[in-house]
Structures are given as structure tokens and as C-alpha cells.
Enzyme design. Structure first.
Site, PDB file in Angstrom:
ATOM      1  N   PRO A  23       8.481   0.408  -0.437  1.00 42.25           N
ATOM      2  CA  PRO A  23       8.260   0.376   1.013  1.00 42.25           C
ATOM      3  C   PRO A  23       8.623  -0.985   1.595  1.00 42.25           C
ATOM      4  O   PRO A  23       8.275  -2.024   1.032  1.00 42.25           O
ATOM      5  CB  PRO A  23       6.755   0.631   1.155  1.00 42.25           C
ATOM      6  CG  PRO A  23       6.329   1.217  -0.143  1.00 42.25           C
ATOM      7  CD  PRO A  23       7.236   0.642  -1.176  1.00 42.25           C
ATOM      8  N   CYS A  25       8.619  -2.836   5.481  1.00 51.07           N
ATOM      9  CA  CYS A  25       8.338  -2.738   6.911  1.00 51.07           C
ATOM     10  C   CYS A  25       9.585  -3.031   7.732  1.00 51.07           C
ATOM     11  O   CYS A  25      10.323  -3.978   7.441  1.00 51.07           O
ATOM     12  CB  CYS A  25       7.221  -3.710   7.296  1.00 51.07           C
ATOM     13  SG  CYS A  25       5.598  -3.246   6.655  1.00 51.07           S
ATOM     14  N   ALA A  57       4.991   0.699   4.998  1.00 45.38           N
ATOM     15  CA  ALA A  57       3.562   0.760   5.284  1.00 45.38           C
ATOM     16  C   ALA A  57       3.334   1.389   6.649  1.00 45.38           C
ATOM     17  O   ALA A  57       3.879   0.945   7.657  1.00 45.38           O
ATOM     18  CB  ALA A  57       2.956  -0.643   5.243  1.00 45.38           C
ATOM     19  N   GLN A 100       4.072   5.329   2.486  1.00 48.48           N
ATOM     20  CA  GLN A 100       2.936   4.488   2.113  1.00 48.48           C
ATOM     21  C   GLN A 100       1.940   4.452   3.270  1.00 48.48           C
ATOM     22  O   GLN A 100       2.309   4.122   4.393  1.00 48.48           O
ATOM     23  CB  GLN A 100       3.409   3.071   1.779  1.00 48.48           C
ATOM     24  CG  GLN A 100       2.307   2.168   1.240  1.00 48.48           C
ATOM     25  CD  GLN A 100       2.775   0.738   1.081  1.00 48.48           C
ATOM     26  OE1 GLN A 100       3.042   0.054   2.060  1.00 48.48           O
ATOM     27  NE2 GLN A 100       2.888   0.278  -0.158  1.00 48.48           N
ATOM     28  N   TYR A 182      -4.029  -6.701   2.482  1.00 49.74           N
ATOM     29  CA  TYR A 182      -4.442  -5.809   3.551  1.00 49.74           C
ATOM     30  C   TYR A 182      -5.812  -5.218   3.208  1.00 49.74           C
ATOM     31  O   TYR A 182      -6.420  -5.602   2.215  1.00 49.74           O
ATOM     32  CB  TYR A 182      -3.354  -4.765   3.808  1.00 49.74           C
ATOM     33  CG  TYR A 182      -2.052  -5.407   4.248  1.00 49.74           C
ATOM     34  CD1 TYR A 182      -2.022  -6.199   5.396  1.00 49.74           C
ATOM     35  CD2 TYR A 182      -0.881  -5.280   3.512  1.00 49.74           C
ATOM     36  CE1 TYR A 182      -0.844  -6.831   5.801  1.00 49.74           C
ATOM     37  CE2 TYR A 182       0.296  -5.901   3.908  1.00 49.74           C
ATOM     38  CZ  TYR A 182       0.305  -6.682   5.055  1.00 49.74           C
ATOM     39  OH  TYR A 182       1.466  -7.309   5.448  1.00 49.74           O
ATOM     40  N   ARG A 230      -0.359   1.328  -4.721  1.00 47.04           N
ATOM     41  CA  ARG A 230       0.163  -0.016  -4.952  1.00 47.04           C
ATOM     42  C   ARG A 230      -0.996  -1.000  -4.809  1.00 47.04           C
ATOM     43  O   ARG A 230      -1.735  -0.967  -3.819  1.00 47.04           O
ATOM     44  CB  ARG A 230       1.252  -0.347  -3.927  1.00 47.04           C
ATOM     45  CG  ARG A 230       2.062  -1.599  -4.283  1.00 47.04           C
ATOM     46  CD  ARG A 230       3.164  -1.851  -3.267  1.00 47.04           C
ATOM     47  NE  ARG A 230       4.239  -2.653  -3.856  1.00 47.04           N
ATOM     48  CZ  ARG A 230       5.281  -3.099  -3.182  1.00 47.04           C
ATOM     49  NH1 ARG A 230       5.418  -2.838  -1.896  1.00 47.04           N
ATOM     50  NH2 ARG A 230       6.216  -3.807  -3.790  1.00 47.04           N
ATOM     51  N   ARG A 326      14.501  -5.637  -1.527  1.00 49.34           N
ATOM     52  CA  ARG A 326      15.543  -6.437  -0.884  1.00 49.34           C
ATOM     53  C   ARG A 326      16.919  -6.201  -1.482  1.00 49.34           C
ATOM     54  O   ARG A 326      17.935  -6.269  -0.773  1.00 49.34           O
ATOM     55  CB  ARG A 326      15.163  -7.924  -0.960  1.00 49.34           C
ATOM     56  CG  ARG A 326      14.129  -8.327   0.073  1.00 49.34           C
ATOM     57  CD  ARG A 326      13.630  -9.729  -0.137  1.00 49.34           C
ATOM     58  NE  ARG A 326      12.729  -9.831  -1.277  1.00 49.34           N
ATOM     59  CZ  ARG A 326      12.085 -10.937  -1.630  1.00 49.34           C
ATOM     60  NH1 ARG A 326      12.271 -12.047  -0.935  1.00 49.34           N
ATOM     61  NH2 ARG A 326      11.255 -10.947  -2.643  1.00 49.34           N
TER      62      ARG A 326
END
Length: 365
Positions: A23, A25, A57, A100, A182, A230, A326
Site C-alpha cells: 500500500p 498513500c 491506507a 488496507q 498509526y 501489517r 517505491r
């Protein structure tokens, strides 16, 4: 046969290879709904050659967003927008696509990275944040409200509702976000959880609320589809989450019926000395969980961009799956190119086959 390009079962879902797009963002939603950017982004990832794609996310509540630009699944309009995207993808690709689900906790109400990345001001629409304790992420960030039992009940119900919407939208998998500082990660870490009730103190107590959410999500999500989580193997600072605690959390998730465990790290404190310049720097966390729960499917992630390194990790049994992020943004055909590097068929869509490496004059000489 390359081990990386062998099939692997995640519960009821069988992947054609061990490569997973992690995932990432995009900070490009409007009112939580995906936009045209997401159509092209998800579509190109679905054609990447990976065995599984997991969408960024996604907030289960408005206050659970990291930024105002995050996608969400707290209403039916958002679910319909995702359903439209998936319906389009299915006309040209059968790659499994997951999503996610998360809550940003004390790291919510911030600006997108290219808009400064810091906490929102009142005039920019800042909202109340929540966490296990009234401790801000940084001194200049919002101080969250310490969550009450009622707040926790609200979050549990929100995860359940978001899971049902994800199912209705047509997703093949959901991933519970319990990493990167988070909300659920905040409960797990003694650095952010200073509670003195049943949800703080011991590792067992700190895991109580995250496991409550995990159980509710597992029960709300169809058994005919895959579910994973995760979570962090380390906070990278003294006094943070211990690896043995992460291992125990992974074992508990596996016991709840989670089909895979995705090991990441960091994000719970600013400026932690994370060795992110070292390829595969988080693999040891995945390996530790795999050794403790050998029947679980374990995913390694973190600066794994060399196909041969990815192959070695899977072939050695350190992990079952390799998540890339990435590297795929940089090269949307990373998995196709990895196949060539490992002596496998490139696997391009027929529309692109004439551009495959096998058709380049002199390639490989």
C-alpha cells in the site's frame, strides 16, 4: 523454476507469484472518494506483473484519515467509487486487488507531504485526533484525546463496516493497518501507550485493543476471501516495541485466522534511526515471525528492489512473500523485469508483448 515466481496460497486466494505491491498513500482523494488519478494508478499497478496489489491506507472514519486527501470507506459513495474502478480493471486484468484499512490515531489531521506534511491548522480544517494516551506525536503536533471505551467501540464498528463495504466493492483481500505509528500501532507501543487500565502496561494489555479490532475485522470479512495484517517489528528506539512482542502479536493474529502477516517497522516516534538505506533492513522481523509461526504466510518489505535479493529471501524461507513499493512506482514493470532477470517468462499483457525484452534486437548479448 524461480521460487519468487511460484504460486502461493493466502487462505482461499492463490497468487500466481510471490510479489506484492505494498500500500502507498496517494493523497489524491476528494471527501474520501478515489478520483481519476486512482483509476490510472490502480490500473497500472494491476498490470505490473505482481501477484497481488494492495491499495493505499484507507480511513475507516473521517477522523481516522492521515490527511484530508486520504481515501476512505466510511460511506457507500466511496465504496461505489472503488467498485467502479475495480469493474474497469476486471475488463483487462485478473490480478487480485486488496485494500488496507486503517485509522491514523494521533498522526491524523495532517497535510499531504507536498503540502507541508505537518499538523493542520484550524483554518485548514484540523479535526480532533484520538490515541491510546494524550501524547502528541511531536511537541508541535495535535495532542490527541485519550480514547474511552466508547471511542474504542466506535472504531471497532467502523472497521467492521468498512470491511463490509470493501467486500461489496469487489476487493479480493483486506489488510489491517497496525504499523507505522498509526492508531493500532500506537496501542502496541509503550512509547505512545501510557495507559494504566486494561489496555496499557504489559504487552498483553497493549495488544488487547488491536486484537479486538483484528477479531472484529476477521469476523466481518468473508471466509471466502483473504485477510492479513501489517504491523511493526520495531520502533527503532530504546523502550519501543520488542521483537518478541511483535512475534507474539503475529502468532495471535495467525490464531485468529489471518491469512498472512506483513512485517514493517518505525513511524511511532519522529527521527528514529531507521536504517532505511540498507536493502532488506526489515527482513529479520519477517524471519523471526516465520520461525515462530511456520504455518503462517509472512511478507517481507523494505527497500527490496533487487530481484535476486527477493528470490534469495523467499528461497531461504525467511519469508513467503515480497512486498515492493517505491520500486514499482519507479518502474511499473518491475515484476515483469524481475521475471526476465530470474530466467522466467516476462508475462506482459498481449498488447505490450512486442515491447518485451525477448523482442529487442541484441538484448542479453
Amino acid at each position: 523454476m524461480s521460487r519468487l515466481f511460484s504460486p502461493h496460497a493466502l487462505g482461499p486466494l492463490t497468487l500466481r507469484n510471490r510479489i506484492v505491491v505494498a500500500p502507498m498513500c496517494q493523497y489524491s482523494a476528494i471527501d474520501g472518494a478515489p478520483q481519476p488519478w486512482h483509476h490510472q494508478h490502480i490500473g497500472r499497478l494491476a498490470l505490473s506483473g505482481a501477484g497481488l496489489v494492495i491499495i493505499e491506507a484507507t480511513g475507516v472514519t473521517p477522523e481516522g484519515r492521515i490527511t484530508p486527501d486520504d481515501v476512505g470507506l466510511w460511506n457507500d459513495e466511496q465504496a461505489q467509487a472503488f467498485a467502479d474502478i475495480l469493474r474497469g480493471v476486471r475488463t483487462y486484468c485478473d490480478t487480485p486487488i486488496g485494500i488496507q484499512l486503517g485509522h491514523a490515531g494521533r498522526k491524523a489531521s495532517t497535510a499531504a507531504p507536498w503540502k507541508g506534511g505537518g499538523p493542520l491548522a484550524a483554518e485548514d480544517g484540523a479535526w480532533t485526533t484520538y490515541g491510546p494516551s494524550a501524547l502528541p506525536f511531536r511537541e508541535d503536533w495535535h495532542t490527541p484525546l485519550e480514547m474511552t471505551e466508547a471511542d474504542m467501540n466506535h472504531v471497532v464498528a467502523a472497521f467492521e463496516a468498512a470491511a463490509r463495504r470493501a467486500d461489496q466493492a469487489g476487493f479480493d483481500l483486506v489488510e489491517l493497518h497496525a504499523a507505522h505509528g498509526y492508531l493500532l500501532s500506537e496501542f502496541l507501543s509503550p512509547l505512545s501507550n501510557r495507559r494504566t487500565d486494561a489496555y496499557g502496561g504489559s504487552a498483553e494489555n497493549r495488544a488487547r485493543f488491536p486484537l479486538r479490532v483484528a477479531k472484529a475485522l476477521r469476523e466481518a470479512w468473508p471466509r471466502t476471501k483473504a485477510v492479513g495484517a501489517r504491523f511493526n517489528g520495531s520502533d527503532w528506539v530504546e523502550g519501543g516495541v520488542a521483537l518478541e512482542e511483535a512475534v507474539a502479536f503475529g502468532q495471535a493474529l495467525h490464531g485468529l485466522g489471518y491469512d498472512y502477516l506483513h512485517l514493517s517497522s518505525g513511524g511511532n516516534v519522529p527521527r528514529a534511526p531507521i536504517p532505511g538505506d540498507q536493502p532488506g533492513y526489515q527482513v529479520r522481523f519477517a524471519e523471526a515471525v516465520k520461525q515462530a509461526a511456520p504455518q503462517a504466510s509472512v511478507m517481507a518489505v523494505g527497500m527490496i528492489f533487487d530481484p535476486h535479493q527477493a528470490e534469495a529471501i523467499v528461497a531461504s524461507g525467511q519469508a513467503d512473500l515480497i512486498a515492493v513499493a517505491r520500486a514499482v512506482l519507479d518502474d511499473p514493470n518491475w515484476a515483469h523485469h524481475a521475471a526476465v532477470a530470474l530466467g522466467q517468462d516476462e508475462g506482459l499483457p498481449p498488447q505490450y508483448e512486442r515491447a518485451g525484452k525477448a523482442h529487442w534486437p541484441g538484448y542479453g548479448r
